[in-house]
Scaffold this motif. Structure first.
Motif, PDB file in Angstrom:
ATOM      1  N   LEU A 113      90.904 -56.543 -69.832  1.00  0.00           N
ATOM      2  CA  LEU A 113      92.252 -56.298 -69.335  1.00  0.00           C
ATOM      3  C   LEU A 113      92.495 -54.797 -69.153  1.00  0.00           C
ATOM      4  O   LEU A 113      93.073 -54.367 -68.151  1.00  0.00           O
ATOM      5  CB  LEU A 113      93.264 -56.896 -70.332  1.00  0.00           C
ATOM      6  N   GLU A 114      91.993 -54.000 -70.104  1.00  0.00           N
ATOM      7  CA  GLU A 114      92.197 -52.542 -70.047  1.00  0.00           C
ATOM      8  C   GLU A 114      91.635 -51.978 -68.729  1.00  0.00           C
ATOM      9  O   GLU A 114      92.188 -51.043 -68.162  1.00  0.00           O
ATOM     10  CB  GLU A 114      91.507 -51.844 -71.229  1.00  0.00           C
ATOM     11  N   GLN A 115      90.517 -52.557 -68.261  1.00  0.00           N
ATOM     12  CA  GLN A 115      89.911 -52.039 -67.025  1.00  0.00           C
ATOM     13  C   GLN A 115      90.778 -52.347 -65.805  1.00  0.00           C
ATOM     14  O   GLN A 115      90.724 -51.632 -64.813  1.00  0.00           O
ATOM     15  CB  GLN A 115      88.523 -52.663 -66.824  1.00  0.00           C
ATOM     16  N   LEU A 116      91.547 -53.401 -65.888  1.00  0.00           N
ATOM     17  CA  LEU A 116      92.357 -53.805 -64.730  1.00  0.00           C
ATOM     18  C   LEU A 116      93.734 -53.148 -64.732  1.00  0.00           C
ATOM     19  O   LEU A 116      94.293 -52.858 -63.671  1.00  0.00           O
ATOM     20  CB  LEU A 116      92.512 -55.333 -64.715  1.00  0.00           C
ATOM     21  N   GLN A 117      94.224 -52.920 -65.942  1.00  0.00           N
ATOM     22  CA  GLN A 117      95.575 -52.355 -66.035  1.00  0.00           C
ATOM     23  C   GLN A 117      95.607 -51.004 -65.310  1.00  0.00           C
ATOM     24  O   GLN A 117      94.673 -50.223 -65.421  1.00  0.00           O
ATOM     25  CB  GLN A 117      95.979 -52.168 -67.506  1.00  0.00           C
ATOM     26  N   GLY A 118      96.662 -50.752 -64.587  1.00  0.00           N
ATOM     27  CA  GLY A 118      96.759 -49.481 -63.866  1.00  0.00           C
ATOM     28  C   GLY A 118      96.168 -49.550 -62.467  1.00  0.00           C
ATOM     29  O   GLY A 118      96.262 -48.593 -61.700  1.00  0.00           O
ATOM     30  N   LYS A 119      95.532 -50.669 -62.122  1.00  0.00           N
ATOM     31  CA  LYS A 119      94.904 -50.763 -60.788  1.00  0.00           C
ATOM     32  C   LYS A 119      95.861 -51.309 -59.729  1.00  0.00           C
ATOM     33  O   LYS A 119      95.555 -51.261 -58.536  1.00  0.00           O
ATOM     34  CB  LYS A 119      93.676 -51.683 -60.835  1.00  0.00           C
ATOM     35  N   ILE A 120      96.983 -51.862 -60.159  1.00  0.00           N
ATOM     36  CA  ILE A 120      97.909 -52.425 -59.166  1.00  0.00           C
ATOM     37  C   ILE A 120      98.622 -51.266 -58.464  1.00  0.00           C
ATOM     38  O   ILE A 120      99.225 -50.412 -59.126  1.00  0.00           O
ATOM     39  CB  ILE A 120      98.949 -53.337 -59.848  1.00  0.00           C
ATOM     40  N   ARG A 121      98.531 -51.241 -57.152  1.00  0.00           N
ATOM     41  CA  ARG A 121      99.137 -50.122 -56.428  1.00  0.00           C
ATOM     42  C   ARG A 121     100.653 -50.304 -56.352  1.00  0.00           C
ATOM     43  O   ARG A 121     101.156 -51.425 -56.318  1.00  0.00           O
ATOM     44  CB  ARG A 121      98.545 -50.040 -55.020  1.00  0.00           C
ATOM     45  N   PRO A 122     101.355 -49.159 -56.340  1.00  0.00           N
ATOM     46  CA  PRO A 122     102.826 -49.243 -56.297  1.00  0.00           C
ATOM     47  C   PRO A 122     103.319 -49.785 -54.963  1.00  0.00           C
ATOM     48  O   PRO A 122     102.613 -49.730 -53.952  1.00  0.00           O
ATOM     49  CB  PRO A 122     103.257 -47.786 -56.473  1.00  0.00           C
ATOM     50  N   HIS A 123     104.535 -50.330 -54.993  1.00  0.00           N
ATOM     51  CA  HIS A 123     105.167 -50.772 -53.749  1.00  0.00           C
ATOM     52  C   HIS A 123     105.657 -49.519 -53.037  1.00  0.00           C
ATOM     53  O   HIS A 123     106.758 -49.023 -53.275  1.00  0.00           O
ATOM     54  CB  HIS A 123     106.319 -51.720 -54.063  1.00  0.00           C
ATOM     55  N   ASN A 124     104.799 -48.992 -52.172  1.00  0.00           N
ATOM     56  CA  ASN A 124     105.015 -47.678 -51.571  1.00  0.00           C
ATOM     57  C   ASN A 124     104.339 -47.740 -50.218  1.00  0.00           C
ATOM     58  O   ASN A 124     103.207 -48.237 -50.118  1.00  0.00           O
ATOM     59  CB  ASN A 124     104.328 -46.651 -52.514  1.00  0.00           C
ATOM     60  N   LEU A 125     104.976 -47.250 -49.184  1.00  0.00           N
ATOM     61  CA  LEU A 125     104.440 -47.491 -47.834  1.00  0.00           C
ATOM     62  C   LEU A 125     103.116 -46.790 -47.558  1.00  0.00           C
ATOM     63  O   LEU A 125     102.514 -46.983 -46.519  1.00  0.00           O
ATOM     64  CB  LEU A 125     105.488 -47.185 -46.761  1.00  0.00           C
ATOM     65  N   HIS A 126     102.645 -45.963 -48.507  1.00  0.00           N
ATOM     66  CA  HIS A 126     101.327 -45.343 -48.329  1.00  0.00           C
ATOM     67  C   HIS A 126     100.182 -46.246 -48.782  1.00  0.00           C
ATOM     68  O   HIS A 126      99.023 -45.921 -48.576  1.00  0.00           O
ATOM     69  CB  HIS A 126     101.247 -44.037 -49.137  1.00  0.00           C
ATOM     70  N   CYS A 127     100.506 -47.331 -49.439  1.00  0.00           N
ATOM     71  CA  CYS A 127      99.465 -48.074 -50.170  1.00  0.00           C
ATOM     72  C   CYS A 127      99.232 -49.472 -49.617  1.00  0.00           C
ATOM     73  O   CYS A 127     100.176 -50.155 -49.203  1.00  0.00           O
ATOM     74  CB  CYS A 127      99.885 -48.245 -51.637  1.00  0.00           C
ATOM     75  N   ALA A 128      97.972 -49.893 -49.680  1.00  0.00           N
ATOM     76  CA  ALA A 128      97.684 -51.332 -49.534  1.00  0.00           C
ATOM     77  C   ALA A 128      98.369 -52.035 -50.704  1.00  0.00           C
ATOM     78  O   ALA A 128      98.545 -51.445 -51.771  1.00  0.00           O
ATOM     79  CB  ALA A 128      96.182 -51.566 -49.589  1.00  0.00           C
ATOM     80  N   GLN A 129      98.747 -53.279 -50.486  1.00  0.00           N
ATOM     81  CA  GLN A 129      99.462 -53.989 -51.551  1.00  0.00           C
ATOM     82  C   GLN A 129      98.521 -54.932 -52.303  1.00  0.00           C
ATOM     83  O   GLN A 129      97.842 -55.775 -51.699  1.00  0.00           O
ATOM     84  CB  GLN A 129     100.653 -54.741 -50.961  1.00  0.00           C
ATOM     85  N   THR A 130      98.504 -54.767 -53.612  1.00  0.00           N
ATOM     86  CA  THR A 130      97.597 -55.553 -54.456  1.00  0.00           C
ATOM     87  C   THR A 130      98.219 -56.926 -54.688  1.00  0.00           C
ATOM     88  O   THR A 130      99.347 -57.016 -55.188  1.00  0.00           O
ATOM     89  CB  THR A 130      97.381 -54.841 -55.807  1.00  0.00           C
ATOM     90  N   ARG A 131      97.489 -57.977 -54.282  1.00  0.00           N
ATOM     91  CA  ARG A 131      98.075 -59.326 -54.331  1.00  0.00           C
ATOM     92  C   ARG A 131      97.329 -60.291 -55.234  1.00  0.00           C
ATOM     93  O   ARG A 131      97.841 -61.350 -55.544  1.00  0.00           O
ATOM     94  CB  ARG A 131      98.034 -59.957 -52.934  1.00  0.00           C
ATOM     95  N   LEU A 132      96.074 -59.989 -55.553  1.00  0.00           N
ATOM     96  CA  LEU A 132      95.198 -61.032 -56.091  1.00  0.00           C
ATOM     97  C   LEU A 132      94.152 -60.439 -57.029  1.00  0.00           C
ATOM     98  O   LEU A 132      93.674 -59.324 -56.805  1.00  0.00           O
ATOM     99  CB  LEU A 132      94.486 -61.695 -54.889  1.00  0.00           C
ATOM    100  N   VAL A 133      93.791 -61.215 -58.049  1.00  0.00           N
ATOM    101  CA  VAL A 133      92.623 -60.902 -58.899  1.00  0.00           C
ATOM    102  C   VAL A 133      91.605 -62.019 -58.698  1.00  0.00           C
ATOM    103  O   VAL A 133      91.955 -63.202 -58.767  1.00  0.00           O
ATOM    104  CB  VAL A 133      93.012 -60.844 -60.388  1.00  0.00           C
ATOM    105  N   CYS A 134      90.340 -61.634 -58.463  1.00  0.00           N
ATOM    106  CA  CYS A 134      89.260 -62.625 -58.367  1.00  0.00           C
ATOM    107  C   CYS A 134      88.343 -62.476 -59.571  1.00  0.00           C
ATOM    108  O   CYS A 134      87.906 -61.366 -59.890  1.00  0.00           O
ATOM    109  CB  CYS A 134      88.408 -62.397 -57.114  1.00  0.00           C
TER     110      CYS A 134
END
Ligand code: TLP
Length: 340
Positions: A113-134
Motif C-alpha cells: 500500500l505504501e508504494q501506491l499511496q501518493g501516486k493518485i494524481r490531483p484533480h488538476n487540468l495539467h494531469c492525467a486522471q488516475t482511475r484504476l488499480v490493476c
C-alpha cells in the motif's frame, strides 16, 4: 520433449474434446449460444459476480477491463513487471489512449500500500486522471507468487476509498485459490472486474472471461465487439472451458507439487538458485550462475536433453508445470537440474 515452456501448451484431453464435440451452439453475437451462456454463468457464480463475458484471450480480457474503467487521458496504476505492463504491447495506449503509471513491486511482484499511496494524481487540468488499480494474481513474472490476501484487501480498500476502480488479471487466480484455500469469490469481491484464463493451468485450448457487475459486462460486450472479439458458434470452444472449470480446478494442486519437486532440485544444484526461496504455485523462476553461461545457453543445453524451458530474463529461466507433464517427467527434469 518434456515441455515446461508454459501452462498454455496443454492439449485438450479426450474427455474435454468429447464435451467440445457435443456442445450445443448458437450465434453468440446474438447472445444465443447456450454453451457460452452456461460458461459465463458458471464463472460468474464461482467469482461471486453478476455477469461474465467470454473473450478469446487473457490479453483481450485485460484491455477490455482497463477500457471499462478508463477513457482517453485517464491512467491506471500497475506493477512494473505485471503481464499488462510487460507483454500486452501497451494495448490500452495503442487502442484507447489510456496511460499507465507503473510502480516497481518487491520480490514476486508484490506491491504494498505504501508504494501506491501518493501516486493518485490531483484533480488538476495539467494531469492525467488516475482511475484504476490493476493487480495480478498469481504474478507470472514474479514466479507464480501469490499476492497475500490481506495485502490485496488493503490495497483494494484504499483504492475504493479513493474512488479508484480495481481490475484483477486473474489469469491464474485458480492457482492461488487452490494453493491458499481462499475461495475465488473471496478474492474477487475486492475487484470490480476480474479476468480469468481457461487456457493456462485449467487446460482448455482457448479462451478467457471477464467478470463483474451486469452493467460493467454490458459495456465490456461493446468493447469486445469493437476489438473484433464477437464470436459466433463459439460454444464449441466454450465447452472446453466449461469442462475445465468443472474438472480441472482441484488438480492444479498436482502442478504445485510438481513445481516443489523442481524447486528442491534447484536448491540442491550447484549452479542454479531460486531468486526467492518461495515457490507458491506452478511457476518456477530460477537464476543460472554465469559459470553455466547465459540463461539462453542453459536453455539450449536442456533442449538438447529433451526439456524445454524459457529464458525470460538474461540470467533467469522459467519452468511452468501443467497437466500435460507427469510426475515421472518432472523427476527426469529434476535430475537434470540437480546435476547443473
Ligand atoms: N502469459 C503467457 C505469455 O504471454 C507470457 C505465459 O506463457 O505465461 N495475464 C497473465 C498473468 C499471463 O500470464 C498471460 C499469458 C496473459 C494475461 C495473457 O493471456 P493470453 O495469452 O491468453 O492473451
Amino acid at each position: 520433449m518434456i515441455d515446461l515452456a508454459s501452462d498454455t501448451l496443454t492439449r485438450p484431453t479426450p474427455e474435454m474434446r468429447a464435451a467440445m464435440a457435443d456442445a450445443e451452439v448458437g450465434d453468440d453475437v446474438f447472445e444465443e449460444d447456450p454453451t457460452v451462456q452456461a460458461l459465463e454463468q458458471q464463472i460468474a457464480a464461482m467469482l461471486g459476480k453478476e455477469a461474465a463475458l467470454f473473450v478469446p484471450s487473457g490479453s483481450m480480457g485485460n484491455v477490455i477491463g482497463i477500457r471499462t474503467h478508463c477513457g482517453m487521458g485517464d491512467e491506471f496504476l500497475a506493477e512494473a513487471d505485471s503481464h499488462i505492463m510487460r507483454y500486452e504491447q501497451a494495448s490500452y495506449a495503442q487502442l484507447f489512449g489510456v496511460a499507465a503509471q507503473t510502480v516497481a513491486g518487491g520480490p514476486g511482484g508484490l506491491l504494498t500500500l505504501e508504494q501506491l499511496q501518493g501516486k493518485i494524481r490531483p484533480h488538476n487540468l495539467h494531469c492525467a486522471q488516475t482511475r484504476l488499480v490493476c493487480l495480478e494474481n498469481t504474478h507470472n513474472y514474479g514466479g507464480g507468487r501469490i499476492q497475500p490476501y490481506e495485502l490485496v484487501a488493503e490495497i483494494c480498500t484504499w483504492a475504493a476509498d479513493n474512488s479508484l476502480a480495481r481490475h484483477l488479471d486473474g489469469a491464474r487466480l485458480f492457482n492461488a485459490v487452490v494453493a491458499t484455500g481462499i475461495p475465488a469469490a473471496q478474492w474477487a469481491q475486492h475487484f470490480d472486474t476480474v479476468s480469468i484464463c481457461f487456457s493456462k493451468g485449467l487446460g482448455a485450448p482457448v479462451g478467457s472471461a471477464i467478470c463483474g457487475t451486469r452493467e460493467a459486462i454490458e459495456r465490456a460486450r461493446w468493447h469486445r465487439k469493437l476489438l473484433g472479439g464477437g464470436m459466433r458458434q463459439v460454444g464449441i470452444i466454450a465447452a472446453g472451458a466449461l469442462y475445465a472449470l468443472k474438472n480441472h480446478v482441484d488438480r492444479l494442486a498436482e502442478d504445485h507439487e510438481k513445481a516443489q519437486v523442481l524447486a528442491s532440485a534447484i536448491r540442491e544444484s550447484k549452479g542454479l538458485s531460486l531468486p526467492s526461496e518461495q515457490v507458491d504455485t506452478n511457476i518456477v523462476f530460477f537464476d543460472v550462475d554465469p559459470s553455466l553461461g547465459t540463461a539462453d545457453e542453459f536453455c539450449a543445453r536442456l533442449h538438447d536433453q529433451g526439456v524445454r524451458v524459457l529464458a525470460l530474463k538474461h540470467t533467469a529461466v522459467r519452468a511452468v508445470t501443467h497437466l500435460d507433464v507427469s510426475m515421472n517427467d518432472i523427476e527426469q527434469v529434476a535430475d537434470l537440474l540437480r546435476a547443473s
